[in-house]
Design a protein around this motif. Sequence first.
Motif, PDB file in Angstrom:
ATOM      1  N   ASP A 200      -3.570   1.715  -3.166  1.00  0.00           N
ATOM      2  CA  ASP A 200      -3.209   2.999  -2.559  1.00  0.00           C
ATOM      3  C   ASP A 200      -3.257   2.956  -1.041  1.00  0.00           C
ATOM      4  O   ASP A 200      -2.319   3.363  -0.363  1.00  0.00           O
TER       5      ASP A 200
ATOM      6  N   GLU B 282      -4.314   3.136  -8.542  1.00  0.00           N
ATOM      7  CA  GLU B 282      -4.709   3.413  -7.162  1.00  0.00           C
ATOM      8  C   GLU B 282      -5.267   2.198  -6.440  1.00  0.00           C
ATOM      9  O   GLU B 282      -5.698   2.316  -5.294  1.00  0.00           O
ATOM     10  N   VAL B 283      -5.276   1.038  -7.076  1.00  0.00           N
ATOM     11  CA  VAL B 283      -5.837  -0.151  -6.420  1.00  0.00           C
ATOM     12  C   VAL B 283      -5.126  -0.443  -5.105  1.00  0.00           C
ATOM     13  O   VAL B 283      -5.752  -0.790  -4.098  1.00  0.00           O
TER      14      VAL B 283
ATOM     15  N   TYR C 109       0.846  -1.190   0.000  1.00  0.00           N
ATOM     16  CA  TYR C 109       0.000   0.000   0.000  1.00  0.00           C
ATOM     17  C   TYR C 109       0.887   1.248   0.000  1.00  0.00           C
ATOM     18  O   TYR C 109       1.644   1.463   0.955  1.00  0.00           O
TER      19      TYR C 109
ATOM     20  N   GLY D 297      -6.973   4.886 -12.584  1.00  0.00           N
ATOM     21  CA  GLY D 297      -7.815   4.156 -11.636  1.00  0.00           C
ATOM     22  C   GLY D 297      -7.173   2.881 -11.148  1.00  0.00           C
ATOM     23  O   GLY D 297      -7.259   2.539  -9.957  1.00  0.00           O
ATOM     24  N   GLU D 298      -6.521   2.154 -12.061  1.00  0.00           N
ATOM     25  CA  GLU D 298      -5.880   0.898 -11.682  1.00  0.00           C
ATOM     26  C   GLU D 298      -4.609   1.146 -10.858  1.00  0.00           C
ATOM     27  O   GLU D 298      -4.245   0.328 -10.007  1.00  0.00           O
TER      28      GLU D 298
ATOM     29  N   GLY E 141     -11.388   2.980   0.104  1.00  0.00           N
ATOM     30  CA  GLY E 141     -12.181   2.926  -1.111  1.00  0.00           C
ATOM     31  C   GLY E 141     -13.507   2.217  -0.939  1.00  0.00           C
ATOM     32  O   GLY E 141     -13.843   1.701   0.124  1.00  0.00           O
TER      33      GLY E 141
ATOM     34  N   GLU F  64     -16.040  -1.710  -5.211  1.00  0.00           N
ATOM     35  CA  GLU F  64     -15.262  -2.182  -6.359  1.00  0.00           C
ATOM     36  C   GLU F  64     -13.767  -2.056  -6.087  1.00  0.00           C
ATOM     37  O   GLU F  64     -12.980  -2.930  -6.483  1.00  0.00           O
ATOM     38  N   HIS F  65     -13.370  -1.004  -5.415  1.00  0.00           N
ATOM     39  CA  HIS F  65     -11.958  -0.836  -5.053  1.00  0.00           C
ATOM     40  C   HIS F  65     -11.493  -2.002  -4.181  1.00  0.00           C
ATOM     41  O   HIS F  65     -10.437  -2.589  -4.413  1.00  0.00           O
ATOM     42  N   ARG F  66     -12.297  -2.342  -3.171  1.00  0.00           N
ATOM     43  CA  ARG F  66     -11.942  -3.461  -2.288  1.00  0.00           C
ATOM     44  C   ARG F  66     -11.927  -4.778  -3.053  1.00  0.00           C
ATOM     45  O   ARG F  66     -11.068  -5.639  -2.828  1.00  0.00           O
TER      46      ARG F  66
ATOM     47  N   GLN G 201      -8.747  -4.992  -4.948  1.00  0.00           N
ATOM     48  CA  GLN G 201      -7.644  -5.304  -4.036  1.00  0.00           C
ATOM     49  C   GLN G 201      -7.619  -6.794  -3.715  1.00  0.00           C
ATOM     50  O   GLN G 201      -6.553  -7.427  -3.710  1.00  0.00           O
TER      51      GLN G 201
END
Length: 867
Positions: A240, A237-238, A155, A234-235, A245, A248-250, A253
């Motif tokens: 980050d 920051e997966v 991260y 966007g990808e 988030g 969808e972010h989770r 990940q």
Amino acid sequence: MKAIRRFTVRPVLPDPLQPLSDLARNLRWSWHTETRELFQAVDPEIRRTAECDPVRLLGAVSAGRLAELALDEQFLRRLAEVSADLRDYLDGPRWYQEQLAQGAELPAAVAYFSPEFGVTAALPQYSGGLGILAGDHLKASSDLGVPLIAVGLLYRHGYFRQSLSRDGWQQEHYPVLDPNELPLTLIREADGTPSRVVLALPGGRSLHAHIWQAQVGRVPLLMLDSDVEENAPGEREVTDRLYGGGSEHRLLQEMLLGIGGVRAVRTYCRLTGHPAPEVFHTNEGHAGFLGLERIRELSGTGLDFDSAVESVRAGTVFTTHTPVPAGIDRFDRELVARHFGDDCELPGVGVERILQLGVETHPGGEPELFNMAVMGLRLAQRANGVSTLHGSVSREMFAGLWPGFDAAEVPITSVTNGVHAPTWVAPEILRLRKGYGGTPGRWDSAADVPDRELWDLRRALRGQLVTEVRERLYASWRIRGAEAAELGWIDSVLDPDVLTIGFARRVPSYKRLTLMLRDRDRLREMLLHPTRPIQIVVAGKAHPADDGGKRLVRELVRFSDDPRVRHRIVFLPDYGMAMARKLYPGCDVWLNNPLRPLEACGTSGMKAALNGCLNLSVLDGWWDEWFEPDFGWAIPTADGLAMDEDRRDDLEAGALYELIEDRVAPRFYDRGGEGLPERWIEMVRRTLGTLGPKVLADRMVSEYVERLYAPAAIAQRALDPGTARQLADWKARVRAAWPRVAVDHVEAVAPNTAGGSAELGSTLVLRVRIALGVLEPADVEVQAVAGRVDAADGISDAQVFPLKPAGGQDLEGRWLYDGPLALDRTGPYGYTVRVLPAHPLLATSAELGLVALPMESMGDGAGLLMR
């Protein structure tokens, strides 16, 4: 002015100092005292930095100082000794290798997946207990020689840094972490290009990730990083932030962790020759997608989906850490479906088959959600909670996945967490133990330490904590906007001779940060008591999205800001590993007051205990398992009573106050003829010598190896492709035939019975008639289950008695079974009969979740009263 580009300039070490680079890059320094002390000697002016990060230290040391050290013969001798010790540690046989030499069947390697790892403050990739536990698991595995490969995410902002506003509200900060400034190495291909994993995303997009490696003693920790140029913004920051988030972010990940993690392991093994893992350990549901990637791999070899599932299950261990459904990641089914299938990840694996793995089929489940823990359980033949009590809570929580079975039979065991002593025990404690014959495996040396020496050490450690607290409190108030001229009062905060209570953890509501504030007047009286005062050090972070937790922090901070008590109670922001290493040794009592039974384990109290700190805790997690009056105090709870939460908090806070006033403080201040609290010192001695060995991570990891990893490896080896197909076909046949399996008739012959009772010591002979449909006796196991019964005829404290075939089929096609049932208990007693699937490759009889029970009452044999 702001730089437009950032890069790292690495120091050039003189040839005699080259071993320093290897020492700095192996995180063993974080728990090896001699290595840390060597780095502290590199530049005593920045020794605090040395304790946190030797890589950064070497980058800050002047060329002149390095040239001076290169000619310092004493330093070079120390460097040679520490370097040789590291080589011996990395290359020599350890416990695991000794077990192999003695013929133990152990896995060639184990892959351990976790969303966070707390190895050292220099690598801030953790938020709380789950990550710290994972870090300790790696360190203990290294010490024991377990061939572990760890997998996580890198991260770029880590978890947040915490400060306070002037009015005590939590503020979050996300400093950018540069991997080149961390103790990490980028994994590269033979041609020097960075290795990468790639995931396919909806809309023809791709998610690329580099693989960074941290070396944790003998254990490689692979960390996937999406902040690479090939990715769209966007990808990138997966990876980050940890636990940041939206859904969808989770999901991305967790796909990168599980699917990308397996691919990273394959890359690492290809490049290094490391043995491929036979066992995959999923530390919480976040990494559950690793099972799908392994199914995809096997499908590519010609195995069908069901056969691949059986192979994956055999070699997978799943550990759950949450005692409440709210702690489990759940995603909308449509969101998951959109990210899998022929146009996305796992082409060739049917989306509906994937969705079935995470569907909540238990009563009260939501079929439109995809449950990561449910998938984790379905793709692991072996599962565990993290304390005996948590194992019981987990069996209750997930019992709906095994309908027809009592919660006690749900196939989730427990391995109680442990902590890594070299990381968490103060060097002064280690030196004291060593001076009286203590070794890494021997903790009873505390019995030989004189009272005076033990008490003086405890006071010295308390004094170190007082100094640490004043420094951190001053820094905190400066950030809150205070001027130096108004902070003179900090010089009198805390007293090295006052009973010191510590409370530090994350701040979800169930941990009850502010329970101590229920009666503020009473708390003030204890803090300011004229002869038996207490002082309290509190720390903790609320999740950035948890305003309720932030309000609790502010409530505690405002109380501790009161000029009447601020010298006796403090809140320290930015709780992390560096702070914790000072807190545990310096406190006399470690407080833990969660809502029982919502604390899965609670390892902070273990770390405190290893430093001679006594626990004052609710009987939850590990304390429920190992509490003894010699080790501390149990706070009475009202969890079995029907009442509102406020009433419960009032009762339990009152019990806490009473314990401190009547038992804890008097024992600390009750001094004998030499001015020593003899009974207190004896409790410290017992905690160090008797409780210490139980809470060690070495014990925990050896249990994982013997009880879970070794059986999983044996099961994995047994499932070659042909056997996997046979097992999958057998399960499908049994499931299809099960509706026709029934217990048709049960009769009992009981000598010496009259009026529905029998004598203790007599034996019932059960005769049972079973319908199996197209199944054969070899496909099933027939059992009598007997035990005490309640008013509703529910069986408790059950015993299982196998029944055997008593010939072939009768004229109606039923199979006959019989067997004895020993009556070895008095009181109301009953039994039932059941049929379960049976196969040599099942880990437990409950694995398929299928059971056939009598449809009618058992007649004369039921509900016997023993006397």
